[in-house]
Design an enzyme around this catalytic site. Sequence first.
Site, mmCIF file in Angstrom:
data_model
loop_
_atom_site.group_PDB
_atom_site.id
_atom_site.type_symbol
_atom_site.label_atom_id
_atom_site.label_comp_id
_atom_site.label_asym_id
_atom_site.label_seq_id
_atom_site.Cartn_x
_atom_site.Cartn_y
_atom_site.Cartn_z
ATOM 1 N N ASP A 250 0.863 -1.178 0.000
ATOM 2 C CA ASP A 250 0.000 0.000 0.000
ATOM 3 C C ASP A 250 0.903 1.234 0.000
ATOM 4 O OD1 ASP A 250 -2.099 1.751 0.028
ATOM 5 O OD2 ASP A 250 -3.162 0.802 1.689
HETATM 6 C C1 BGC Z 1 -5.123 3.289 0.157
HETATM 7 C C2 BGC Z 1 -5.211 2.322 -1.008
HETATM 8 C C3 BGC Z 1 -4.991 3.063 -2.302
HETATM 9 C C4 BGC Z 1 -3.658 3.790 -2.246
HETATM 10 C C5 BGC Z 1 -3.334 4.563 -3.496
HETATM 11 C C6 BGC Z 1 -3.871 4.134 0.101
HETATM 12 O O1 BGC Z 1 -3.895 5.144 1.058
HETATM 13 O O2 BGC Z 1 -5.159 2.565 1.363
HETATM 14 O O3 BGC Z 1 -6.464 1.675 -1.017
HETATM 15 O O4 BGC Z 1 -5.065 2.180 -3.372
HETATM 16 O O5 BGC Z 1 -3.675 4.700 -1.164
HETATM 17 O O6 BGC Z 1 -4.160 5.668 -3.606
#
Ligand code: BGC
Length: 861
Positions: A250
């Site tokens: 993530d």
């Molecule tokens: C979120 C993800 C997301 C990523 C990119 C993160 O903060 O938890 O679900 O895909 O950001 O935006």
Amino acid sequence: MTATTTAPGALDPKGATSAAAAGAPAIDPAHLAASLPLDEKVALLTGAATWTLRSIPEIGMRTMTVSDGPIGVRGTGEDGLASAQLPAPSATAATWDVDLQARLGSLMAAEARRKGVDVILAPVVNLQRSPVGGRHFECLSEDPLLTARLAVAFIDAIQAGGIAACVKHFIGNETETDRTSYLSRIDERTLREVYLAPFEAVVDAGVWTIMAAYNGLTRDGVEATSTAHEPLLSGILKGEWQFDGVVISDWLATKTAVEPAIAGLDLVMPGPGGPWADGLLSAVESGLVPESAIDDKVARIIRLADRVGALSGIVGETLPFDGTGATDDPAGDDVVALLTDAAARSTVVLRNHGGLLPVDPALRGRIALIGHNAVQPFTQGGGSAFVTPPHVSMPIDALRTAFPDAAVDLLRGGATTLRAPLAPAELLTTPTGEPGVLVEHLDETGEVIGSHLLPDAEALWFPIDDDDVASVRLTTDLRLTRPGRHLIDLGPVGAHRVLVDGVERSASQHVVGAEVILDSSYANPEHVETAIDADESRDVRIEVDAQVIDGESYGRFVRLHFRHLEPSPSVEEEIEQAVAAARQADLAVVVVGTNSETESEGWDRPDLQLPGRQNELVRRVAEANPATVVVVNAGAPVLLPWLDEVAAVLWWWLPGQEAGKSLAAVLTGAIEPSGRLPWTLPASEADVPVPHGIPVDGVIDYAERLDVGHRGWDRLERTPAREFGYGLGYAEWAYRGLELVDAASGTDFAEHDAFVTARVTVENTSARDGREVVQVYLSVDIAPDATASDAARPVRWLAGFAVVDVAAGGTATLDIPIARRSFETWATDAATWTLPEATYRVQAGRSSRDLRLEAVQTVAG
Ligand code: BGC
């Protein structure tokens, strides 16, 4: 790692054409990986930028682009193109319709091609463990089986379109509070039977990438963040499940170089920079990380490139992105029709006293359309899933079209948001008389070294590329055009100083960094409100000094909210106006709901209340007019204390861009609202089995074990307002027969072969064509001692479901296969699945608590 070879021109298992076009040499990812120099291999394992991966021209691999989902495909944000905005996943899950999920998945694939995207960061298969979870709307359901089946259909369709899905967030990421630091404590059996189950199903179905979560997990005595959890990533995912895709961290989740590299993480996002860019090469050179581990990661990325068509297979020649031919229009008729259908089909009829719904489109007279959410529907939740739609179909326009002979009035009935709207551009002027906001760039010493103009307050997130700029000074004159009380609301993130008419209103020396992107202060900054009583039109000088935030891979930027509320009638006055209009109307439609201050990534909700005075509004309108339909515009449960007092109640979700059209279709019955709740609707906060997910000493203990969602309500024998699976639709149903037959050969599920088939006969006893969602639940009826002592087994669990359309007065017989896994339990000591000997009760019905038919299945030991 198993190296796979794709035959030229072959279809890969999920049906997407391999990049190894006819005649091109077969791709051998392991071989290609091993052929690269070490520094290049290591460099590939960190993103090139926020949304892109590095290319390797030597092997004909182009850059791959990733984009958020699951509400739509945002793209890199640089193309300026709108995105088709789907209903939230909690909405589409309410259809229980795998075919619809597949159609939405195909739309996502087409959107990805249009926007040059190779990997969609969706779906979310974390479970709705507590109703207050901030990303509840982004999850599908509280039930693992429903989540798994819908996610498999969605992913299959995305990947059949040659686009990778990235299932997320692996694992135990059910809470937003302290989201980057908590540890989920989940016992092994619960992990296997509940939280891993949807991930296992999608891996089994062939998902190409998976996202490791921010939080950590304690399992088998190993406490580690998800990105560095070896037993989870290498043990279960890549070992037991033989996942051959890419494990992506993530965004900003990876903190160290060595542990995640050994544990099984493959790709750090975003880039450039970060722990692997800084420390992985030396860790390999010094022997802390074996080069074979690097080769495996690189091979996985090359395999992904092959799957999405990013690999020409010809050394030195890269393929262009092949999506240029896809010209699907997010506002095109076919997209509008699909998204209208999805939002209408998602809608759940919670009450329909006296058959008020559907309403005859020939209705004459007046309709009072009431509510803050009627004026401004909340179509999507906040956070990374956010997309900009081509349009939002507004309820007022759609109702006027759907009821051509009626006069439809729109009344807000009182604001429900705590915060003022964004300051409108036409009221802002720079000190030199230009429209907008002047932004001066200041260096460390406070000297002005540059400037630019912002046209409006919408853009109060802006990048500052020049490293010498330490802070900015924003100056604008806000024109107060109306006499009365104005509220000016300024919310800068980080160190700041705010002056209104030369008076300091707020100041802070607290310098912040990239961490704010992941907490609520970014999307929901603390703010300072200034009330100004104006007798006449005049200007107010606003000056804000704000730090430039170093967002690491997200770049350097400034973040600020600038809001302005003009003098407006009080909430009480607006409620009175709404009630008066309802009294004069033939039909009142009150749209209540949450808003962007309530449901978002980044924070959990403090309670289950509807914001503002909406409960009072509903009661007063319904008292004034018995023909009142209440429409709930929310993704996650809110308490509806008047639910059984008003005539009709619809749960309308966060409906996406075709909001208004779907509402009109539901009200007139043009499309039957055949939704069934994919979660439990509580009647009171005190009843909720898992009322919150607040970590205690950094740990969230999943103490309810297997009893997630409705299973917890059953265990505690509590009565919700509406149970899991509930939804009336517009037709009426009789359950005529349930027979258990041997599983049809060839029928199988992602999560293993069908074991037995429930053959259910239903009759549509109404005068309307209708759609039924037939649900099948299991429970242990009689068990020999060993199983009887298995007190942890849920009271009842969902084992299968099917959706069927039946004409008025017609009968249908459906075969609902039940997977072997539905009977199995995880034996922790033996570390394997077992099939407990028992007599199982198989029940079929309309919801988890409206079970009409019963049969018995004996499983011999
Ligand atoms: C979120 C993800 C997301 C990523 C990119 C993160 O903060 O938890 O679900 O895909 O950001 O935006």
